[in-house]
Design an enzyme around this catalytic site. Structure first.
Site, PDB file in Angstrom:
ATOM      1  N   HIS A   1      34.957  10.419 -12.691  1.00  0.00           N
ATOM      2  CA  HIS A   1      34.463  11.678 -12.569  1.00  0.00           C
ATOM      3  C   HIS A   1      35.406  12.765 -11.496  1.00  0.00           C
ATOM      4  O   HIS A   1      35.392  14.312 -12.722  1.00  0.00           O
ATOM      5  CB  HIS A   1      32.711  11.132 -11.751  1.00  0.00           C
ATOM      6  CG  HIS A   1      31.798  10.611 -12.826  1.00  0.00           C
ATOM      7  ND1 HIS A   1      31.486  10.918 -14.200  1.00  0.00           N
ATOM      8  CD2 HIS A   1      31.451   9.613 -13.164  1.00  0.00           C
ATOM      9  CE1 HIS A   1      30.802   9.582 -14.671  1.00  0.00           C
ATOM     10  NE2 HIS A   1      30.611   9.068 -14.021  1.00  0.00           N
TER      11      HIS A   1
ATOM     12  N   THR B   1      33.596   5.997 -10.236  1.00  0.00           N
ATOM     13  CA  THR B   1      33.540   7.891  -9.971  1.00  0.00           C
ATOM     14  C   THR B   1      34.456   8.322  -9.931  1.00  0.00           C
ATOM     15  O   THR B   1      34.242   9.693  -9.362  1.00  0.00           O
ATOM     16  CB  THR B   1      33.143   7.071  -8.206  1.00  0.00           C
ATOM     17  OG1 THR B   1      31.662   6.341  -8.162  1.00  0.00           O
ATOM     18  CG2 THR B   1      32.864   8.567  -7.623  1.00  0.00           C
TER      19      THR B   1
END
Lengths: 347, 347, 347, 347
Positions: free
Chosen positions: A43, A40
């Site tokens: 991202h 994550t």
């Protein structure tokens, strides 16, 4: 204090000085000892569409970490200054149906440390006391740092039958590697691991997968049939987000098996529901977060008893200052789990 | 052929010549390779009240055994002469609610090999083909002989959560010893074993119980609290039939835990239901037989994959001719599981 | 304000003036609208051994009630002054294993309103906001008052399979009567109700039990066999605490059925475990409290949708001032549920 | 005898004379009393791709029927000539993992009456005795004829929590209509039914759906939110095979809810897995057939007790001779369930 901050709505991060957090009632202030880097975070670093819709800069990143309690807020009685705690990153609302029925992991209003509120890529972090987990004394500090993603693996593995079962893990990134260890420690009879990266497949071997399959070279379903006398898999722990891995996993399942999905597909994709799901009587689980706090007890037991060792999956431990380098390692697939050492903790 | 027969309605057995069984449609004729002696055989030998009400002599005893198929009845397609099979001892009626809903282990009309129909303490035995289980090639013959009682242990262990749990086995007779191995192989975090016999406690250690408790000397509940940070047990596998062991097990359980009962108490006994069951929100399972054939798949996976080794619990292998001696060893508690070698198989 | 207080460590209660409670953060002050009298109140009134060990007078009694919010403490955002709420009586510790894993109903440190802290037999009561349940608008006030004991019935009924099942309720006191209604509304195929009191059996009929059995005159097991084509019960909801009812219920269960125990036996008692539990493969549940808050959602759905009507079981509504009379009605078995009207709410 | 036969590999059927079936050991010969027409029969009639791959003409069609036993094969003891039985259409192999573990509904080698072997669109049919279900005396003959598809509805409904739940049925063809009745009888709190056909929505109302939604006009998710105070659905029973219905159903589910899929999509389709399944923690069940024979016991209880009445969904009863007309009614959506009367049974 120093912290890694998504400072503006664009790619990259800033390492900069920010104030030490203050804490309110029911909170803890932690000195961060170690922190893990998650997919994550990639991202968020790249500032993809999901990040753009979710984060409100400036935010200190980091949702996997272990810290030492340096201050406790009003009303916190069960934890004390000096204790070492790992942290659940999902902050429950306590009022929605999910929270009120023991399913806070799918809280309708979850806020996430390091995403929605300031996280642990910093020297200090403030967390709700209820999110803190006292780490068993025998657990190494690098392992304690990544109990949050380990909990994803445990949650996925424990979503269906596991003991004495034939289980495949599709996708051998850090959580997939953890899942191999979890499935073994939790009593799976045979653990199959598939990926397309030779580097990751080697790590899968180190995590003691019984069968390691290069999905670019051979069929998972075929290998499973050979190894199980044609019976097929009882469960698939899908960790790749790859539509092909999902289809291959469904194909390898016996009728009535389960597919537990943690990996996030990049985009919507087609599935032959009739052949792969309905006629086979498959159960598919969408998995998110960790059961609060069932998953943590399970982890605590597995780690505290010495049954589970995930250290082979932790390939890099490096200073937090070198965050860009950690991101690059992960982006190019040259790492398992990367753990960061905050400023002042290097010694 | 030679066989061990309960010939008349009185204590003891006779070893004598009987005809080789004939088989009908759907049956197999097995040459017996090895057979296990069970606690039930002691009751039948002693001709206790239960035996008097149940057996109709003459009956060839023996409900735990492995054999080689020497003839197959009409309609049997899935098994062939020459294969090595272990046997489920419960013959289902296939018509009651239990049988019709996947719970044949609690069939209302069960007939048991070696109890209601002629069994495997003989050179040959006839069995329904559906009761035969093809043994994985890597399983030693002594282990294959005792898959039936091992299945009791697996059934009891798998009656509730096991993986990552704190589990106690109360009673370390043969099935209790098996249960220790099963709990470990199936992923229990910590396995506590209690008994009052030093001999059995030593075997419990050999089966790799994490904590071995002499119940005549110390409190299971106290030991559990120390080892689990006060949390208590998630499950108790009761294998002794002792009211004290059951009470002690309930006491050591955490609220919401489970007690799975396989051991048969000698007589009705009192329990403080409020304190030990109701206020704690305990689930109690009565366990009998093996799930047909879920339990056998689980065993097959655990043994076939090499995760489970029960050989330390098999303390004696002796000729079937010396049956009286085997009974005496068991009666006096000087044996784990005893396996018998039929006439002609000694070489 | 006026309140019913266990003032001293002896039988009986006092109705007297006490201060209106003050509330802290996270609490609500309720004006009590109606309150139910529970069997536990009889024990406290009589000052039995359990009461002597548990209560620390002075305590305002009353753990079943509905009220109107008249003040909200700091931090309470989800409820407002003027709302009508029923209350969960168990106050969780939030720190034990049970609380942390969605099983707060078996919290190791539960404190109970009207037992351990001041309760609702008064004009006002202070409660934790998390224990308050906004009552659907269509629910009559007397029903809203007794959602706590109704929740006991729902919890017991929902502890195992219910839909399309043959279910018996043994014991037709108030919670047993509620359980009849719950089993019907929740989709049980046939509901059998047993008791020995003609008065209660008549109420069981009004709650629409399909079969009403006077256990002093006929056998539950026999009646069940006739009505189910010999199959037996799938589940027994034990609400009487009577050893005979429990044995009769076990006898009437099919193999593999479940016995869910809410009724509290007066003392330890003997059971033939082998015949009634182990050989039948029965699952026994100890039940306490209500699942927090799964049970409340279930109740809310059953009442809010109009599927469940428990009014026939509420036989008396009377002023709180006449508490001694209510106790006498219950003690002599001449009432179903008794609901009290606080001072100032009579109009 | 006369029968409806897929005589050659092309669209349509032939009504012609064929020999009365002979029966072997374990079989029954039934005089067919009534038979239901299924959507699958439409596919076979139209000779679609699935039919072309599966059927081997000539085959007598018909997999939903009730008959009277006119002859019993060798070894059949539990049923007698003259009894009225409905039939499970799936013939299990009894040897695969699924069959051996109580999951015969997903047998790896299922053969289906009226598809793989001759079925019940005829004056007589031969069936395995184990597939026959003695119908409760109070069940009307038209209902007895369609217990097989009713069982699909029961299986789907019972695949997850139902009692006290908010449930939607998406797709109101015959099985969807049955599912509405099942959900109501089995204790669902609120039943939502959606379709796009006014004719079917009217039938949904007759089956007593609490909320009837024309999916071409309004949003299921919106209607659900209004009716449930924003909580959403606990479960969706998907009966349409429509990708839009599946997406809409997932959208209307609360986090942690379940989607049980019986409807067969015409072709693979895309799904936003992250938003609709993974982040919501949804469980998706692929459903096929009926649990053997758990589902039949559930049906038996629901019908035998009078709780469930599916007659409003049976819109047409007509002579078997008029099969082409029945097919046309179904093809154009002008019927619920159509039941056929065999030659000689009209009177």
């Amino acid at each position: 204090m120093r912290a890694i901050v998504k400072a503006t709505a664009q790619p990259g991060v800033e390492i900069r000085e920010v104030p030490v957090p203050t804490i309110g009632p029911g909170q803890l202030l932690l000195k961060v000892l170690r922190a893990g880097v998650c997919g994550t975070d990639l991202h968020i670093y790249a500032w993809d569409r999901w990040s753009q819709g979710r984060l409100k800069p400036p935010v200190t990143l980091g949702h996997e970490f272990v810290g030492e309690i340096v201050a406790v807020g009003e009303g916190v009685l069960e934890l004390q200054v000096g204790e070492r705690v790992s942290c659940e990153s999902h902050i429950q609302c306590h009022h929605c149906v999910a929270c009120r029925t023991g399913s806070g992991h799918v809280c309708e209003n979850t806020r996430i440390l390091g995403v929605d509120v300031n996280g642990g890529f910093a020297q200090y972090v403030a967390v709700p006391a209820e999110n803190a987990w006292r780490v068993p004394a025998n657990v190494p500090i690098e392992v304690a740092a990544v109990m949050e993603p380990l909990g994803n693996a445990v949650h996925t593995a424990f979503a269906g039958p596991l003991s004495a079962c034939n289980i495949a893990v599709t996708g051998c990134g850090p959580i997939g590697l953890f899942a191999i260890g979890v499935a073994r420690a939790a009593g799976a009879a045979r653990v199959f691991a598939s990926d397309v990266s030779p580097y990751r497949l080697e790590l899968a071997r180190e995590m003691k997968a019984d069968f390691v399959i290069d999905a670019s070279q051979e069929s998972l379903a075929k290998r499973v049939r050979e190894a199980t006398g044609g019976r097929g898999l009882d469960g698939v722990l899908e960790m790749s987000g790859s539509p092909d891995a999902m289809r291959e996993g469904l194909d390898a399942l016996r009728n009535g098996g389960r597919l537990s999905l943690l990996g996030l597909p990049k985009e919507p994709f087609e599935l032959d529901w009739n052949r792969l799901v309905i006629f086979k009587g498959i159960t598919v689980h969408g998995i998110v977060g960790r059961r609060m706090y069932d998953t943590w007890y399970q982890m605590d037991n597995l780690l505290g008893s010495g049954r589970l060792d995930i250290r082979p999956a932790i390939t890099h431990v490096m200073p937090m200052e070198r965050f860009d380098e950690a991101i690059e390692l992960l982006r190019t697939g040259h790492a398992g789990k990367v753990v960061l050492i905050p400023w002042g903790q290097e010694g």
